[in-house]
Design a protein around this motif. Structure first.
Motif, PDB file in Angstrom:
ATOM      1  N   PRO A 136      60.957  76.115  30.919  1.00 11.08           N
ATOM      2  CA  PRO A 136      60.502  75.207  31.974  1.00 11.08           C
ATOM      3  C   PRO A 136      59.094  75.571  32.431  1.00 11.08           C
ATOM      4  CG  PRO A 136      62.619  76.202  32.532  1.00 11.08           C
ATOM      5  CD  PRO A 136      62.087  76.913  31.337  1.00 11.08           C
ATOM      6  N   SER A 137      58.319  74.566  32.737  1.00 13.68           N
ATOM      7  CA  SER A 137      56.963  74.767  33.236  1.00 13.68           C
ATOM      8  C   SER A 137      56.811  73.944  34.514  1.00 13.68           C
ATOM      9  CB  SER A 137      55.956  74.318  32.178  1.00 13.68           C
ATOM     10  OG  SER A 137      54.647  74.427  32.661  1.00 13.68           O
ATOM     11  N   ARG A 138      56.396  74.607  35.592  1.00 19.68           N
ATOM     12  CA  ARG A 138      56.247  73.939  36.893  1.00 19.68           C
ATOM     13  C   ARG A 138      55.041  73.016  36.862  1.00 19.68           C
ATOM     14  NH1 ARG A 138      54.607  75.497  42.477  1.00 19.68           N
ATOM     15  NH2 ARG A 138      56.179  74.593  43.841  1.00 19.68           N
ATOM     16  N   PHE A 139      55.176  71.852  37.479  1.00 23.92           N
ATOM     17  CA  PHE A 139      54.111  70.848  37.488  1.00 23.92           C
ATOM     18  C   PHE A 139      54.042  70.263  38.899  1.00 23.92           C
ATOM     19  CE2 PHE A 139      52.214  66.709  36.720  1.00 23.92           C
ATOM     20  CZ  PHE A 139      51.305  66.949  35.714  1.00 23.92           C
ATOM     21  N   VAL A 140      52.961  70.568  39.627  1.00 19.04           N
ATOM     22  CA  VAL A 140      52.766  70.037  40.975  1.00 19.04           C
ATOM     23  C   VAL A 140      51.788  68.868  40.882  1.00 19.04           C
ATOM     24  CG1 VAL A 140      52.003  70.532  43.326  1.00 19.04           C
ATOM     25  CG2 VAL A 140      53.191  72.293  42.012  1.00 19.04           C
ATOM     26  N   ILE A 141      52.218  67.711  41.341  1.00 16.00           N
ATOM     27  CA  ILE A 141      51.412  66.495  41.211  1.00 16.00           C
ATOM     28  C   ILE A 141      50.259  66.510  42.214  1.00 16.00           C
ATOM     29  CG2 ILE A 141      51.450  63.977  41.414  1.00 16.00           C
ATOM     30  CD1 ILE A 141      54.421  64.146  40.565  1.00 16.00           C
ATOM     31  N   THR A 142      49.038  66.358  41.702  1.00 18.32           N
ATOM     32  CA  THR A 142      47.851  66.267  42.551  1.00 18.32           C
ATOM     33  C   THR A 142      47.182  64.902  42.472  1.00 18.32           C
ATOM     34  OG1 THR A 142      46.473  67.197  40.797  1.00 18.32           O
ATOM     35  CG2 THR A 142      47.353  68.747  42.420  1.00 18.32           C
ATOM     36  N   GLN A 143      47.473  64.146  41.421  1.00 21.71           N
ATOM     37  CA  GLN A 143      46.918  62.804  41.250  1.00 21.71           C
ATOM     38  C   GLN A 143      47.937  61.909  40.568  1.00 21.71           C
ATOM     39  OE1 GLN A 143      43.170  62.738  39.134  1.00 21.71           O
ATOM     40  NE2 GLN A 143      42.640  64.748  39.897  1.00 21.71           N
ATOM     41  N   ILE A 144      47.891  60.624  40.909  1.00 20.99           N
ATOM     42  CA  ILE A 144      48.717  59.628  40.228  1.00 20.99           C
ATOM     43  C   ILE A 144      47.766  58.586  39.659  1.00 20.99           C
ATOM     44  CG2 ILE A 144      50.531  57.894  40.459  1.00 20.99           C
ATOM     45  CD1 ILE A 144      51.553  59.509  42.887  1.00 20.99           C
ATOM     46  N   THR A 180      51.118  51.885  32.554  1.00 20.41           N
ATOM     47  CA  THR A 180      51.649  53.245  32.448  1.00 20.41           C
ATOM     48  C   THR A 180      51.306  54.027  33.705  1.00 20.41           C
ATOM     49  OG1 THR A 180      49.654  54.037  31.351  1.00 20.41           O
ATOM     50  CG2 THR A 180      51.463  53.362  29.928  1.00 20.41           C
ATOM     51  N   ILE A 181      52.165  54.968  34.025  1.00 20.03           N
ATOM     52  CA  ILE A 181      51.926  55.873  35.143  1.00 20.03           C
ATOM     53  C   ILE A 181      51.752  57.267  34.566  1.00 20.03           C
ATOM     54  CG2 ILE A 181      52.869  56.896  37.238  1.00 20.03           C
ATOM     55  CD1 ILE A 181      54.418  54.319  37.670  1.00 20.03           C
ATOM     56  N   THR A 182      50.654  57.908  34.919  1.00 23.21           N
ATOM     57  CA  THR A 182      50.372  59.258  34.467  1.00 23.21           C
ATOM     58  C   THR A 182      50.157  60.126  35.701  1.00 23.21           C
ATOM     59  OG1 THR A 182      49.233  58.307  32.562  1.00 23.21           O
ATOM     60  CG2 THR A 182      48.911  60.637  32.953  1.00 23.21           C
ATOM     61  N   TYR A 183      50.691  61.331  35.664  1.00 24.31           N
ATOM     62  CA  TYR A 183      50.531  62.272  36.770  1.00 24.31           C
ATOM     63  C   TYR A 183      49.604  63.399  36.320  1.00 24.31           C
ATOM     64  CZ  TYR A 183      54.588  59.867  38.661  1.00 24.31           C
ATOM     65  OH  TYR A 183      55.436  58.910  39.132  1.00 24.31           O
ATOM     66  N   ALA A 184      48.801  63.889  37.238  1.00 21.72           N
ATOM     67  CA  ALA A 184      47.902  65.003  36.945  1.00 21.72           C
ATOM     68  C   ALA A 184      48.236  66.166  37.861  1.00 21.72           C
ATOM     69  CB  ALA A 184      46.451  64.585  37.121  1.00 21.72           C
ATOM     70  N   SER A 185      47.969  67.373  37.369  1.00 20.50           N
ATOM     71  CA  SER A 185      48.223  68.586  38.132  1.00 20.50           C
ATOM     72  C   SER A 185      46.955  69.426  38.171  1.00 20.50           C
ATOM     73  CB  SER A 185      49.354  69.375  37.476  1.00 20.50           C
ATOM     74  OG  SER A 185      49.649  70.536  38.225  1.00 20.50           O
ATOM     75  N   GLY A 186      46.834  70.258  39.188  1.00 20.95           N
ATOM     76  CA  GLY A 186      45.663  71.132  39.310  1.00 20.95           C
ATOM     77  C   GLY A 186      44.404  70.332  39.566  1.00 20.95           C
ATOM     78  N   GLN A 187      43.378  70.613  38.801  1.00 19.01           N
ATOM     79  CA  GLN A 187      42.099  69.931  38.957  1.00 19.01           C
ATOM     80  C   GLN A 187      42.052  68.611  38.188  1.00 19.01           C
ATOM     81  OE1 GLN A 187      39.619  70.972  41.015  1.00 19.01           O
ATOM     82  NE2 GLN A 187      41.088  72.526  41.657  1.00 19.01           N
ATOM     83  N   GLY A 188      43.175  68.179  37.654  1.00 24.23           N
ATOM     84  CA  GLY A 188      43.232  66.914  36.943  1.00 24.23           C
ATOM     85  C   GLY A 188      43.105  67.040  35.441  1.00 24.23           C
ATOM     86  N   TYR A 189      43.121  68.268  34.924  1.00 28.67           N
ATOM     87  CA  TYR A 189      42.993  68.460  33.479  1.00 28.67           C
ATOM     88  C   TYR A 189      44.343  68.486  32.774  1.00 28.67           C
ATOM     89  CZ  TYR A 189      38.254  69.694  34.749  1.00 28.67           C
ATOM     90  OH  TYR A 189      36.994  69.663  35.245  1.00 28.67           O
ATOM     91  N   ASP A 190      45.409  68.618  33.527  1.00 26.11           N
ATOM     92  CA  ASP A 190      46.749  68.701  32.968  1.00 26.11           C
ATOM     93  C   ASP A 190      47.489  67.408  33.293  1.00 26.11           C
ATOM     94  OD1 ASP A 190      48.993  69.682  31.768  1.00 26.11           O
ATOM     95  OD2 ASP A 190      49.496  71.107  33.352  1.00 26.11           O
ATOM     96  N   TYR A 191      47.775  66.611  32.280  1.00 27.36           N
ATOM     97  CA  TYR A 191      48.400  65.313  32.483  1.00 27.36           C
ATOM     98  C   TYR A 191      49.828  65.299  31.965  1.00 27.36           C
ATOM     99  CZ  TYR A 191      43.759  63.510  33.458  1.00 27.36           C
ATOM    100  OH  TYR A 191      42.533  63.284  34.012  1.00 27.36           O
TER     101      TYR A 191
END
Length: 128
Positions: free
Chosen positions: A75-83, A93-104
């Protein structure tokens, strides 16, 4: 000149999708980990020596890795920072980003910790 209705040229508007998760939600996704054997040609160094000159290994391209020996899932934790909502023609499509937006991540790839642990255990048992 008369005007004729051409239903083929009339497009239905795409409904705006509603995100399932919110900014700040902490979810999980499956992270695939590959363990590699050392490259058989360079013994895992990534380099070969020809007449006292080091060259990048042509077999592994200097990475030192051979074939994938084992694949594990965790498992890898993913905290949503952008939608991000993308609408193209008749598809959205809906895409979520985490951190500074480099991880989608896509909506279907996110789940609760319990579901992720169960799915990882199931996938790891198939690999063994």
């Amino acid at each position: 000149m008369t005007h004729t209705d051409n239903k083929a040229s009339q497009k239905k508007p795409v409904a705006l999708p509603i995100p399932k998760y919110n900014i700040g939600d902490a979810l999980f996704r499956i992270h695939r980990i590959c363990q590699y054997t050392p490259c058989a040609f360079c013994d895992g160094s990534g380099k070969i020596n020809v007449k006292k000159i080091d060259f990048s290994c042509p077999s592994c391209k200097g990475r030192g890795k051979g074939a994938a020996a084992a694949i594990r899932f965790k498992p890898s934790r993913f905290v949503i920072t952008q939608i991000l909502i993308t609408i193209k023609a008749d598809v959205s499509t809906i895409t979520y980003a985490s951190g500074q937006g480099y991880d989608y991540c896509y909506e279907g790839d996110l789940m609760t910790r319990k579901d992720c642990l169960n799915l990882c255990a199931e996938n790891n048992s198939k690999v063994e």
